[in-house]
Design an enzyme around this catalytic site. Sequence first.
Site, PDB file in Angstrom:
ATOM      1  N   GLY A  11       8.648  -7.274   6.561  1.00 17.13           N
ATOM      2  CA  GLY A  11       7.346  -6.879   6.035  1.00 17.13           C
ATOM      3  C   GLY A  11       6.900  -5.487   6.444  1.00 17.13           C
ATOM      4  O   GLY A  11       5.881  -5.007   5.959  1.00 17.13           O
ATOM      5  N   CYS A  12       7.648  -4.821   7.295  1.00 16.14           N
ATOM      6  CA  CYS A  12       7.276  -3.473   7.752  1.00 16.14           C
ATOM      7  C   CYS A  12       7.551  -2.470   6.639  1.00 16.14           C
ATOM      8  O   CYS A  12       8.683  -2.333   6.179  1.00 16.14           O
ATOM      9  CB  CYS A  12       8.067  -3.112   9.000  1.00 16.14           C
ATOM     10  SG  CYS A  12       7.782  -1.416   9.582  1.00 16.14           S
ATOM     11  N   GLY A  13       6.511  -1.766   6.217  1.00 17.58           N
ATOM     12  CA  GLY A  13       6.653  -0.773   5.164  1.00 17.58           C
ATOM     13  C   GLY A  13       7.563   0.379   5.548  1.00 17.58           C
ATOM     14  O   GLY A  13       8.317   0.889   4.721  1.00 17.58           O
ATOM     15  N   CYS A 140       2.440  -3.470  12.050  1.00 16.00           N
ATOM     16  CA  CYS A 140       2.856  -2.919  10.756  1.00 16.00           C
ATOM     17  C   CYS A 140       1.824  -3.261   9.698  1.00 16.00           C
ATOM     18  O   CYS A 140       1.087  -4.232   9.839  1.00 16.00           O
ATOM     19  CB  CYS A 140       4.192  -3.502  10.324  1.00 16.00           C
ATOM     20  SG  CYS A 140       5.541  -2.351  10.508  1.00 16.00           S
TER      21      CYS A 140
END
Length: 143
Positions: A11-13, A140
């Site tokens: 899920g970390c951009g 994040c």
Amino acid sequence: MSHIVFFEKPGCGGNAKQKQWLLDAGHTLDVRSLLATQWTEAALLAFVDALPVADWFNRASPRVKSGRVVPEDVDRDTALALLLADPLLIRRPLLQVGDERRVGFDPAAIDTWIGLDSHAAQRSRAQSEGCAAGMNEGGCAAP
């Protein structure tokens, strides 16, 4: 091109952009969750041991940003214990190609190591590591 084991925070951009740069450069990825991996001292040290202890830490981690953990004030053994107990503190991504391991995403260094498109290699480290504004508790931006 290289086959890269890429440890990320799902899920970390920032990690999503990094993975795309690697894919655009023709690399293949084996993406793994940094958080779901059962880290041992030996496995984690294989990535971080060559770096100064302060460089082991994710500067976007809420515990680091709040000052609860000050990487420059932590000795090696304490740092290792902190990272094993809270993988959100581990600087990411962790990258492995064959037996060589790297920590963080410095586009110029990755370009020299395995090749990266020239546009990505020119981006600054500040743009390529860490997270976007609006971080959630995990450090994040929410997916």
